[in-house]
Motif scaffolding. Structure first.
Motif, short mmCIF file in Angstrom:
data_model
loop_
_atom_site.label_atom_id
_atom_site.label_comp_id
_atom_site.label_asym_id
_atom_site.label_seq_id
_atom_site.Cartn_x
_atom_site.Cartn_y
_atom_site.Cartn_z
N ILE A 1 37.87 30.79 47.60
CA ILE A 1 36.96 31.11 46.76
C ILE A 1 37.74 31.43 45.48
CG2 ILE A 1 35.24 32.46 45.83
CD1 ILE A 1 34.28 32.59 48.95
N ARG A 2 38.81 32.28 45.62
CA ARG A 2 39.70 32.65 44.47
C ARG A 2 40.24 31.64 43.73
NH1 ARG A 2 41.83 37.15 46.30
NH2 ARG A 2 43.68 35.99 47.23
N HIS A 3 40.88 30.68 44.65
CA HIS A 3 41.35 29.38 43.86
C HIS A 3 40.52 28.49 43.11
CE1 HIS A 3 45.50 30.05 44.96
NE2 HIS A 3 45.29 30.07 46.38
N TRP A 4 39.21 28.50 43.77
CA TRP A 4 38.10 27.51 43.34
C TRP A 4 37.70 28.30 41.85
CZ3 TRP A 4 32.89 28.37 42.42
CH2 TRP A 4 32.21 27.35 42.06
N ILE A 5 37.72 29.37 41.81
CA ILE A 5 37.03 30.08 40.59
C ILE A 5 38.10 30.20 39.50
CG2 ILE A 5 36.48 32.39 39.73
CD1 ILE A 5 35.08 32.94 42.24
N ASN A 6 39.32 30.33 40.04
CA ASN A 6 40.61 30.20 38.90
C ASN A 6 41.02 28.78 38.63
OD1 ASN A 6 40.55 33.02 38.46
ND2 ASN A 6 41.80 33.35 40.21
N ARG A 7 40.61 27.73 38.88
CA ARG A 7 40.86 26.45 38.68
C ARG A 7 40.81 26.30 37.08
NH1 ARG A 7 35.79 26.01 40.08
NH2 ARG A 7 34.45 24.55 39.08
N ASP A 8 41.49 25.30 36.48
CA ASP A 8 41.35 25.10 35.18
C ASP A 8 41.15 23.58 34.86
OD1 ASP A 8 41.52 25.47 32.56
OD2 ASP A 8 43.76 25.58 32.07
N ASP A 9 39.99 23.13 35.10
CA ASP A 9 39.76 21.83 34.73
C ASP A 9 38.68 21.76 33.60
OD1 ASP A 9 37.10 22.90 35.74
OD2 ASP A 9 36.77 21.69 37.46
N GLY A 10 38.59 22.87 32.87
CA GLY A 10 37.64 22.76 31.60
C GLY A 10 36.16 22.78 31.65
N ARG A 11 35.70 22.83 33.00
CA ARG A 11 34.31 23.15 33.20
C ARG A 11 33.73 24.68 32.90
NH1 ARG A 11 32.19 20.77 38.17
NH2 ARG A 11 32.68 22.83 39.14
N LEU A 12 34.63 25.40 33.25
CA LEU A 12 34.25 26.84 33.02
C LEU A 12 35.07 27.53 32.00
CD1 LEU A 12 34.71 27.82 36.78
CD2 LEU A 12 32.53 27.27 35.48
N PHE A 13 34.22 28.42 31.34
CA PHE A 13 34.97 29.10 30.05
C PHE A 13 35.75 30.27 30.55
CE2 PHE A 13 34.49 32.06 26.44
CZ PHE A 13 35.49 31.21 25.63
N ARG A 14 37.03 30.39 30.38
CA ARG A 14 37.68 31.64 30.61
C ARG A 14 37.32 32.27 31.93
NH1 ARG A 14 40.39 34.12 25.66
NH2 ARG A 14 40.69 32.21 24.47
N VAL A 15 37.33 31.51 33.08
CA VAL A 15 37.23 32.46 34.38
C VAL A 15 38.54 32.94 34.73
CG1 VAL A 15 36.52 32.10 36.73
CG2 VAL A 15 35.23 30.97 34.83
N GLY A 16 38.69 34.06 35.41
CA GLY A 16 39.79 34.62 36.01
C GLY A 16 40.44 35.91 35.16
N ASN A 17 41.39 36.49 35.59
CA ASN A 17 41.85 37.59 35.19
C ASN A 17 42.77 37.68 33.92
OD1 ASN A 17 40.56 38.67 37.30
ND2 ASN A 17 42.57 38.62 38.60
N GLY A 18 42.65 38.40 32.99
CA GLY A 18 43.40 38.56 32.02
C GLY A 18 43.73 39.76 31.35
N PRO A 19 44.45 40.00 30.31
CA PRO A 19 44.76 41.43 29.96
C PRO A 19 43.83 41.90 29.22
CG PRO A 19 46.09 39.73 28.62
CD PRO A 19 45.31 39.02 29.86
N ILE A 20 43.56 43.00 29.30
CA ILE A 20 42.54 43.80 28.54
C ILE A 20 43.16 44.50 27.33
CG2 ILE A 20 40.93 45.57 28.73
CD1 ILE A 20 40.36 45.23 31.75
N SER A 21 42.49 44.23 26.11
CA SER A 21 43.07 44.70 24.98
C SER A 21 42.67 46.06 24.60
CB SER A 21 42.44 44.02 23.74
OG SER A 21 41.28 44.19 23.70
N GLY A 22 43.14 46.95 23.87
CA GLY A 22 42.80 48.14 23.62
C GLY A 22 41.47 48.45 22.97
N ALA A 23 41.31 47.16 21.85
CA ALA A 23 40.01 47.14 21.38
C ALA A 23 38.57 47.14 22.27
CB ALA A 23 39.74 46.21 20.35
N ARG A 24 38.91 46.19 23.44
CA ARG A 24 37.90 46.17 24.46
C ARG A 24 37.64 47.31 25.24
NH1 ARG A 24 38.39 40.83 28.05
NH2 ARG A 24 38.01 39.86 25.95
N ALA A 25 38.86 47.86 25.52
CA ALA A 25 38.87 49.24 26.57
C ALA A 25 38.11 50.40 25.70
CB ALA A 25 40.10 49.57 26.81
N LEU A 26 38.48 50.31 24.24
CA LEU A 26 37.63 51.46 23.58
C LEU A 26 36.23 51.18 23.22
CD1 LEU A 26 40.44 52.43 21.07
CD2 LEU A 26 39.55 53.92 22.90
N GLY A 27 35.94 49.70 23.18
CA GLY A 27 34.50 49.60 22.97
C GLY A 27 33.69 49.83 23.93
#
Length: 77
Positions: free
Chosen positions: A7-33
């Motif tokens: 399921i994790r491999h299916w969610i994190n695939r990059d075929d262009g169908r999904l918009f930015r699915v997966g884990n990424g870094p959290i910026s300071g502005a997002r954390a403070l917001g």
């Protein structure tokens, strides 16, 4: 391969169908917001107990919206 790994491999695939699915870094502005949103909610819920006026919660909510919007605009570039 177990079910969760598939399921994790299916969610994190990059075929262009999904918009930015997966884990990424959290910026300071997002954390403070996000923390400002939680603070605004707590200030609103505990308004009678703390004696703070509702304008503090509104100001905190405005700051949170500004930080999250700024982070979203910055990440689009």
């Amino acid at each position: 391969m177990n079910r969760l790994k598939r399921i994790r491999h299916w969610i994190n695939r990059d075929d262009g169908r999904l918009f930015r699915v997966g884990n990424g870094p959290i910026s300071g502005a997002r954390a403070l917001g996000s923390l400002s949103l939680v603070a605004a909610l707590l200030m609103h819920l505990l308004r009678d107990a703390t004696g703070l006026p509702g304008s503090y919660a509104a100001a905190c909510l405005t700051i949170a919206g500004g930080l999250l919007a700024w982070d979203a605009c910055r990440n689009r570039r």
